[in-house]
Design a protein around this motif. Sequence first.
Motif, PDB file in Angstrom:
ATOM      1  N   GLU A 163       0.076  40.378   2.799  1.00 59.52           N
ATOM      2  CA  GLU A 163      -0.186  41.529   3.663  1.00 59.52           C
ATOM      3  C   GLU A 163      -1.354  41.298   4.629  1.00 59.52           C
ATOM      4  O   GLU A 163      -1.780  42.232   5.309  1.00 59.52           O
ATOM      5  CB  GLU A 163      -0.446  42.781   2.824  1.00 59.52           C
ATOM      6  CG  GLU A 163       0.787  43.238   2.052  1.00 59.52           C
ATOM      7  CD  GLU A 163       0.604  44.587   1.370  1.00 59.52           C
ATOM      8  OE1 GLU A 163       1.599  45.121   0.862  1.00 59.52           O
ATOM      9  OE2 GLU A 163      -0.532  45.120   1.354  1.00 59.52           O
ATOM     10  N   GLN A 164      -1.862  40.063   4.713  1.00 56.04           N
ATOM     11  CA  GLN A 164      -3.023  39.765   5.569  1.00 56.04           C
ATOM     12  C   GLN A 164      -4.142  40.782   5.318  1.00 56.04           C
ATOM     13  O   GLN A 164      -4.743  41.326   6.246  1.00 56.04           O
ATOM     14  CB  GLN A 164      -2.640  39.774   7.051  1.00 56.04           C
ATOM     15  CG  GLN A 164      -1.901  38.532   7.518  1.00 56.04           C
ATOM     16  CD  GLN A 164      -1.643  38.591   9.015  1.00 56.04           C
ATOM     17  OE1 GLN A 164      -0.607  39.071   9.467  1.00 56.04           O
ATOM     18  NE2 GLN A 164      -2.595  38.101   9.785  1.00 56.04           N
ATOM     19  N   ALA A 165      -4.400  41.024   4.051  1.00 59.10           N
ATOM     20  CA  ALA A 165      -5.424  41.979   3.632  1.00 59.10           C
ATOM     21  C   ALA A 165      -6.512  41.238   2.867  1.00 59.10           C
ATOM     22  O   ALA A 165      -6.267  40.174   2.297  1.00 59.10           O
ATOM     23  CB  ALA A 165      -4.804  43.065   2.758  1.00 59.10           C
ATOM     24  N   LEU A 166      -7.710  41.811   2.860  1.00 51.57           N
ATOM     25  CA  LEU A 166      -8.820  41.193   2.149  1.00 51.57           C
ATOM     26  C   LEU A 166      -9.545  42.241   1.316  1.00 51.57           C
ATOM     27  O   LEU A 166      -9.954  43.286   1.835  1.00 51.57           O
ATOM     28  CB  LEU A 166      -9.811  40.564   3.128  1.00 51.57           C
ATOM     29  CG  LEU A 166     -10.954  39.766   2.492  1.00 51.57           C
ATOM     30  CD1 LEU A 166     -10.458  38.389   2.049  1.00 51.57           C
ATOM     31  CD2 LEU A 166     -12.129  39.615   3.452  1.00 51.57           C
ATOM     32  N   PHE A 167      -9.689  41.975   0.030  1.00 50.02           N
ATOM     33  CA  PHE A 167     -10.490  42.824  -0.847  1.00 50.02           C
ATOM     34  C   PHE A 167     -11.940  42.365  -0.696  1.00 50.02           C
ATOM     35  O   PHE A 167     -12.324  41.297  -1.170  1.00 50.02           O
ATOM     36  CB  PHE A 167      -9.991  42.711  -2.279  1.00 50.02           C
ATOM     37  CG  PHE A 167      -8.568  43.187  -2.431  1.00 50.02           C
ATOM     38  CD1 PHE A 167      -8.280  44.526  -2.592  1.00 50.02           C
ATOM     39  CD2 PHE A 167      -7.508  42.277  -2.361  1.00 50.02           C
ATOM     40  CE1 PHE A 167      -6.969  44.975  -2.694  1.00 50.02           C
ATOM     41  CE2 PHE A 167      -6.196  42.706  -2.470  1.00 50.02           C
ATOM     42  CZ  PHE A 167      -5.926  44.059  -2.628  1.00 50.02           C
ATOM     43  N   SER A 168     -12.741  43.190  -0.024  1.00 49.81           N
ATOM     44  CA  SER A 168     -14.054  42.737   0.448  1.00 49.81           C
ATOM     45  C   SER A 168     -15.214  43.155  -0.444  1.00 49.81           C
ATOM     46  O   SER A 168     -16.373  42.922  -0.093  1.00 49.81           O
ATOM     47  CB  SER A 168     -14.290  43.240   1.876  1.00 49.81           C
ATOM     48  OG  SER A 168     -14.201  44.651   1.957  1.00 49.81           O
ATOM     49  N   GLY A 169     -14.944  43.756  -1.609  1.00 48.42           N
ATOM     50  CA  GLY A 169     -16.011  44.086  -2.543  1.00 48.42           C
ATOM     51  C   GLY A 169     -17.095  44.925  -1.897  1.00 48.42           C
ATOM     52  O   GLY A 169     -16.835  45.932  -1.239  1.00 48.42           O
ATOM     53  N   ASP A 170     -18.350  44.487  -2.055  1.00 51.59           N
ATOM     54  CA  ASP A 170     -19.488  45.141  -1.402  1.00 51.59           C
ATOM     55  C   ASP A 170     -19.964  44.362  -0.181  1.00 51.59           C
ATOM     56  O   ASP A 170     -20.942  44.758   0.459  1.00 51.59           O
ATOM     57  CB  ASP A 170     -20.665  45.270  -2.385  1.00 51.59           C
ATOM     58  CG  ASP A 170     -20.468  46.390  -3.387  1.00 51.59           C
ATOM     59  OD1 ASP A 170     -19.419  47.053  -3.353  1.00 51.59           O
ATOM     60  OD2 ASP A 170     -21.368  46.592  -4.223  1.00 51.59           O
ATOM     61  N   HIS A 171     -19.291  43.262   0.135  1.00 56.86           N
ATOM     62  CA  HIS A 171     -19.717  42.451   1.280  1.00 56.86           C
ATOM     63  C   HIS A 171     -19.510  43.209   2.586  1.00 56.86           C
ATOM     64  O   HIS A 171     -20.374  43.201   3.465  1.00 56.86           O
ATOM     65  CB  HIS A 171     -18.940  41.137   1.299  1.00 56.86           C
ATOM     66  CG  HIS A 171     -19.285  40.247   2.456  1.00 56.86           C
ATOM     67  ND1 HIS A 171     -20.569  39.858   2.734  1.00 56.86           N
ATOM     68  CD2 HIS A 171     -18.504  39.691   3.419  1.00 56.86           C
ATOM     69  CE1 HIS A 171     -20.576  39.086   3.817  1.00 56.86           C
ATOM     70  NE2 HIS A 171     -19.334  38.981   4.253  1.00 56.86           N
ATOM     71  N   VAL A 172     -18.369  43.863   2.726  1.00 57.77           N
ATOM     72  CA  VAL A 172     -18.084  44.677   3.902  1.00 57.77           C
ATOM     73  C   VAL A 172     -17.536  46.016   3.432  1.00 57.77           C
ATOM     74  O   VAL A 172     -16.520  46.067   2.743  1.00 57.77           O
ATOM     75  CB  VAL A 172     -17.060  44.003   4.833  1.00 57.77           C
ATOM     76  CG1 VAL A 172     -16.757  44.904   6.032  1.00 57.77           C
ATOM     77  CG2 VAL A 172     -17.556  42.646   5.302  1.00 57.77           C
ATOM     78  N   MET A 173     -18.211  47.092   3.812  1.00 57.57           N
ATOM     79  CA  MET A 173     -17.773  48.452   3.503  1.00 57.57           C
ATOM     80  C   MET A 173     -17.811  49.276   4.774  1.00 57.57           C
ATOM     81  O   MET A 173     -18.629  49.027   5.660  1.00 57.57           O
ATOM     82  CB  MET A 173     -18.680  49.084   2.438  1.00 57.57           C
ATOM     83  CG  MET A 173     -18.750  48.306   1.141  1.00 57.57           C
ATOM     84  SD  MET A 173     -19.870  49.057  -0.081  1.00 57.57           S
ATOM     85  CE  MET A 173     -21.470  48.706   0.679  1.00 57.57           C
ATOM     86  N   GLY A 174     -16.938  50.260   4.861  1.00 57.09           N
ATOM     87  CA  GLY A 174     -16.896  51.089   6.053  1.00 57.09           C
ATOM     88  C   GLY A 174     -17.777  52.315   5.976  1.00 57.09           C
ATOM     89  O   GLY A 174     -18.091  52.918   7.000  1.00 57.09           O
ATOM     90  N   TRP A 175     -18.210  52.704   4.786  1.00 62.89           N
ATOM     91  CA  TRP A 175     -18.999  53.928   4.622  1.00 62.89           C
ATOM     92  C   TRP A 175     -20.501  53.678   4.755  1.00 62.89           C
ATOM     93  O   TRP A 175     -21.275  54.601   4.983  1.00 62.89           O
ATOM     94  CB  TRP A 175     -18.718  54.577   3.255  1.00 62.89           C
ATOM     95  CG  TRP A 175     -19.424  53.921   2.103  1.00 62.89           C
ATOM     96  CD1 TRP A 175     -19.020  52.823   1.423  1.00 62.89           C
ATOM     97  CD2 TRP A 175     -20.659  54.337   1.513  1.00 62.89           C
ATOM     98  NE1 TRP A 175     -19.930  52.505   0.444  1.00 62.89           N
ATOM     99  CE2 TRP A 175     -20.947  53.426   0.467  1.00 62.89           C
ATOM    100  CE3 TRP A 175     -21.547  55.379   1.756  1.00 62.89           C
ATOM    101  CZ2 TRP A 175     -22.087  53.528  -0.322  1.00 62.89           C
ATOM    102  CZ3 TRP A 175     -22.691  55.475   0.965  1.00 62.89           C
ATOM    103  CH2 TRP A 175     -22.944  54.563  -0.064  1.00 62.89           C
ATOM    104  N   SER A 176     -20.910  52.396   4.618  1.00 56.43           N
ATOM    105  CA  SER A 176     -22.339  52.065   4.614  1.00 56.43           C
ATOM    106  C   SER A 176     -22.511  50.572   4.869  1.00 56.43           C
ATOM    107  O   SER A 176     -21.559  49.789   4.729  1.00 56.43           O
ATOM    108  CB  SER A 176     -22.947  52.421   3.261  1.00 56.43           C
ATOM    109  OG  SER A 176     -24.286  51.982   3.150  1.00 56.43           O
ATOM    110  N   THR A 177     -23.721  50.185   5.222  1.00 57.62           N
ATOM    111  CA  THR A 177     -24.052  48.762   5.212  1.00 57.62           C
ATOM    112  C   THR A 177     -24.290  48.326   3.768  1.00 57.62           C
ATOM    113  O   THR A 177     -24.497  49.151   2.887  1.00 57.62           O
ATOM    114  CB  THR A 177     -25.299  48.484   6.055  1.00 57.62           C
ATOM    115  OG1 THR A 177     -26.380  49.276   5.545  1.00 57.62           O
ATOM    116  CG2 THR A 177     -25.070  48.818   7.516  1.00 57.62           C
ATOM    117  N   SER A 178     -24.258  47.041   3.523  1.00 50.97           N
ATOM    118  CA  SER A 178     -24.481  46.507   2.184  1.00 50.97           C
ATOM    119  C   SER A 178     -25.972  46.339   1.915  1.00 50.97           C
ATOM    120  O   SER A 178     -26.740  45.988   2.813  1.00 50.97           O
ATOM    121  CB  SER A 178     -23.793  45.146   2.030  1.00 50.97           C
ATOM    122  OG  SER A 178     -22.406  45.270   2.206  1.00 50.97           O
ATOM    123  N   VAL A 179     -26.363  46.566   0.674  1.00 47.66           N
ATOM    124  CA  VAL A 179     -27.742  46.309   0.267  1.00 47.66           C
ATOM    125  C   VAL A 179     -27.901  44.810   0.003  1.00 47.66           C
ATOM    126  O   VAL A 179     -27.134  44.219  -0.750  1.00 47.66           O
ATOM    127  CB  VAL A 179     -28.107  47.104  -0.997  1.00 47.66           C
ATOM    128  CG1 VAL A 179     -29.481  46.699  -1.515  1.00 47.66           C
ATOM    129  CG2 VAL A 179     -28.073  48.597  -0.712  1.00 47.66           C
TER     130      VAL A 179
END
Length: 291
Positions: A163-179
Amino acid sequence: MNFDRSLDVAAGLEVRLSPLVSRLLAPNPGPFTFRGTGVHIVGAGPKVAVIDPGPNSPAHLAALKHALGSRTVSHILVTHTHRDHSPAAAALKAWSGAKVYGLPLEAASTAGEGMVDEAHDHDFAPDVQVEEGMRITGDGFTLECVTTPGHTANHVCYGLVEEQALFSGDHVMGWSTSVIAPPDGNMGQYLASLEKLMARDDRILYPTHGSPVASPRDWLAQLIAHRRMREAQILDALRQASAAIAALVEKLYPEIPPALRPAAAQQVKAHLDHLVAQGAITRGAEGYSLK
């Protein structure tokens, strides 16, 4: 930045996101987990993979098992070892017999320098240590391992080839930047990992927290620009006078809630460490200054 904080889903309910992907939220909302850990279930057949099984909560595990129903768990994948991501892996393995995939905790993570994100799961022990480019094949799905250190040293994303999809964990999130919390978090590695994802052709990202990211390259470019802006702000502040971390936090985050100030301090330190490593600034007894 245009953060997407629209996610409004009850915990414990499986929600279909695509033909091969569904998600179930754990009941652990908070300032670093948003609405809760999003446990992704991959596969449309009787055998599925579970990515980031979440916290070791009896209620959460019961809801996850109920949602899985008659499906068999063939693989358990973990993006990194923060306690909102990996602890349920051991119980899910005991229940399903599936092997656990991921990377173990690195020694740098145990240095005890005041982690403000979720504490690490020191009991995590993967059956299979993944590596860059490794492919994990299941019932109608193929997951490709993409190592992305930065948020943590052992962070891994998983690409769903079909599906050309990536499970990005906490590396990239749309609701916030990563700590990025040193010593385990590393800003230089984080930025390099963002650039690494920019070179991919993923159609969609599935973070462990928040809604999917529908325009990956656009969002990645915004995240990189945001970090470069922070570094420029720090350099500008240091041109005026040498400063310690606390003073820089005051200048860069003047309206941040008190509860999030430790996280802001960690972010500033990560940027300072990166600038020191680049030779742009020095660290002295009175704080940081330009070279």
